[in-house]
Design a protein around this motif. Structure first.
Motif, mmCIF file in Angstrom:
data_model
loop_
_atom_site.group_PDB
_atom_site.id
_atom_site.type_symbol
_atom_site.label_atom_id
_atom_site.label_comp_id
_atom_site.label_asym_id
_atom_site.label_seq_id
_atom_site.Cartn_x
_atom_site.Cartn_y
_atom_site.Cartn_z
ATOM 1 N N UNK A 1 8.468 -7.756 -7.641
ATOM 2 C CA UNK A 1 9.945 -7.361 -7.139
ATOM 3 C C UNK A 1 9.871 -6.004 -7.034
ATOM 4 N N UNK A 2 10.429 -5.170 -5.853
ATOM 5 C CA UNK A 2 10.451 -3.966 -5.752
ATOM 6 C C UNK A 2 11.744 -3.362 -6.634
ATOM 7 N N UNK A 3 12.755 -4.248 -7.071
ATOM 8 C CA UNK A 3 13.784 -3.987 -7.848
ATOM 9 C C UNK A 3 14.572 -5.061 -8.152
ATOM 10 N N UNK A 4 15.343 -5.040 -9.072
ATOM 11 C CA UNK A 4 16.062 -6.222 -9.552
ATOM 12 C C UNK A 4 17.008 -6.930 -8.447
ATOM 13 N N UNK A 5 16.929 -8.041 -8.229
ATOM 14 C CA UNK A 5 17.906 -8.830 -7.321
ATOM 15 C C UNK A 5 17.498 -8.277 -5.909
ATOM 16 N N UNK A 6 16.421 -8.087 -5.615
ATOM 17 C CA UNK A 6 16.028 -7.549 -4.113
ATOM 18 C C UNK A 6 15.020 -8.445 -3.557
ATOM 19 N N UNK A 7 15.076 -8.804 -2.403
ATOM 20 C CA UNK A 7 13.813 -9.597 -1.665
ATOM 21 C C UNK A 7 13.385 -8.667 -0.497
ATOM 22 N N UNK A 8 12.474 -9.245 0.015
ATOM 23 C CA UNK A 8 11.705 -8.381 0.997
ATOM 24 C C UNK A 8 11.751 -9.163 2.315
ATOM 25 N N UNK A 9 11.514 -8.547 3.493
ATOM 26 C CA UNK A 9 11.554 -9.005 4.870
ATOM 27 C C UNK A 9 10.067 -8.648 5.604
ATOM 28 N N UNK A 10 10.230 -7.238 5.733
ATOM 29 C CA UNK A 10 8.980 -6.868 6.426
ATOM 30 C C UNK A 10 7.990 -6.484 5.623
ATOM 31 N N UNK A 11 6.859 -6.605 5.878
ATOM 32 C CA UNK A 11 5.527 -6.617 5.216
ATOM 33 C C UNK A 11 4.307 -5.946 5.693
ATOM 34 N N UNK A 12 3.674 -5.044 5.349
ATOM 35 C CA UNK A 12 2.244 -4.516 5.771
ATOM 36 C C UNK A 12 1.647 -3.890 4.568
ATOM 37 N N UNK A 13 0.288 -3.802 4.896
ATOM 38 C CA UNK A 13 -0.505 -2.989 3.835
ATOM 39 C C UNK A 13 -1.740 -2.620 4.301
ATOM 40 N N UNK A 14 -2.597 -2.251 3.313
ATOM 41 C CA UNK A 14 -4.261 -2.262 3.299
ATOM 42 C C UNK A 14 -4.800 -2.514 2.137
ATOM 43 N N UNK A 15 -6.076 -2.662 2.181
ATOM 44 C CA UNK A 15 -6.943 -2.842 0.840
ATOM 45 C C UNK A 15 -7.991 -1.960 0.937
ATOM 46 N N UNK A 16 -8.290 -1.364 -0.118
ATOM 47 C CA UNK A 16 -9.376 -0.237 -0.259
ATOM 48 C C UNK A 16 -10.024 -0.377 -1.479
ATOM 49 N N UNK A 17 -11.045 -0.524 -1.666
ATOM 50 C CA UNK A 17 -11.943 -0.730 -2.825
ATOM 51 C C UNK A 17 -11.415 -1.853 -3.847
ATOM 52 N N UNK A 18 -11.047 -2.806 -2.958
ATOM 53 C CA UNK A 18 -10.473 -4.045 -3.728
ATOM 54 C C UNK A 18 -9.059 -3.638 -4.176
ATOM 55 N N UNK A 19 -8.310 -2.925 -4.084
ATOM 56 C CA UNK A 19 -7.121 -2.549 -4.582
ATOM 57 C C UNK A 19 -6.032 -2.587 -3.163
ATOM 58 N N UNK A 20 -5.020 -3.555 -3.137
ATOM 59 C CA UNK A 20 -4.218 -3.580 -2.231
ATOM 60 C C UNK A 20 -2.873 -2.723 -2.281
ATOM 61 N N UNK A 21 -2.352 -1.865 -1.230
ATOM 62 C CA UNK A 21 -1.048 -1.336 -1.131
ATOM 63 C C UNK A 21 -0.416 -1.887 -0.293
ATOM 64 N N UNK A 22 0.991 -2.032 -0.351
ATOM 65 C CA UNK A 22 1.647 -2.875 0.326
ATOM 66 C C UNK A 22 2.878 -2.012 0.727
ATOM 67 N N UNK A 23 3.687 -2.130 1.752
ATOM 68 C CA UNK A 23 4.760 -1.475 2.327
ATOM 69 C C UNK A 23 5.894 -2.736 2.800
ATOM 70 N N UNK A 24 7.097 -2.493 2.315
ATOM 71 C CA UNK A 24 7.808 -3.409 2.683
ATOM 72 C C UNK A 24 9.301 -2.969 2.927
ATOM 73 N N UNK A 25 10.128 -3.787 3.691
ATOM 74 C CA UNK A 25 11.377 -3.675 3.839
ATOM 75 C C UNK A 25 12.248 -4.466 2.948
ATOM 76 N N UNK A 26 13.289 -3.916 2.121
ATOM 77 C CA UNK A 26 13.989 -4.819 1.130
ATOM 78 C C UNK A 26 15.393 -5.274 1.734
#
Length: 185
Positions: A144-169
């Motif tokens: 959860x990016x913040x309390x009482x917050x959902x997400x709609x858009x989502x993208x990301x990348x995985x590097x060296x087994x670690x995933x970084x995500x970008x989302x619109x809330x």
């Protein structure tokens, strides 16, 4: 010829010419997942299995969509591969819920056995991490990016087994873009 009197929700392409779209409308107005080509004036409805869909995207040569209607409450395949003809079946990934509750929108495949799903519920939404083992998808946890917050858009990348995500809330004070590094629940 599509989504008349309602809305298109997303589009994707495998090569800049072949296009797949997702949206909703009444049966007579071209709902669901559709296929067309760049500059075409018509499209083909690929399936009548699920016609109230949200996001469409391609991973590893397979077309996927999301929905939160009826018994489709998550990520589904659309036919096999990248279909271009009608009569395709939309199939919910095994393990995703078939009862109302989740509100899945966008999704990001980190690899063949990990998919992140944006859930726009304000109470328990966020970014769900789903993992696959033996053909069964299981919800691992929700970020959860913040309390009482959902997400709609989502993208990301995985590097060296670690995933970084970008989302619109779906924050009530205004939509924001957040980044999340998945280091666990």
């Amino acid at each position: 010829d599509a989504y008349s009197a309602n809305n298109i929700r997303s589009a994707c392409s495998s090569n800049g010419t072949d296009l797949w779209t997702a949206g909703t409308a009444s049966a007579a107005n071209g709902p669901g997942v559709r296929y067309t080509t760049l500059l075409a004036t018509t499209s083909t409805q690929l399936s009548t299995t699920q016609t109230n869909v949200r996001n469409v995207n391609i991973y590893n040569g397979q077309l996927y969509t999301t929905a939160a209607a009826g018994t489709f409450q998550g990520v589904s395949t659309v036919g096999t591969g990248l279909p271009t003809t009608s009569g395709q079946t939309i199939t919910l990934l095994n393990g995703f819920p078939i009862a109302t509750g989740p509100q899945p929108y966008d999704y990001f495949f980190a690899d063949a056995a990990t998919v992140y799903v944006a859930d726009d519920r304000t109470s328990v939404g966020g970014i769900q991490k789903w993992t696959e083992s033996g053909g069964l998808w299981t919800l691992a946890y929700t970020l959860q990016p913040a309390a009482s917050t959902g997400c709609r858009g989502l993208s990301g990348y995985t590097e060296a087994g670690v995933t970084t995500l970008f989302a619109t809330t779906t924050a009530t004070s205004g939509t924001t873009v957040v980044s999340v590094v998945d280091t666990g629940p």
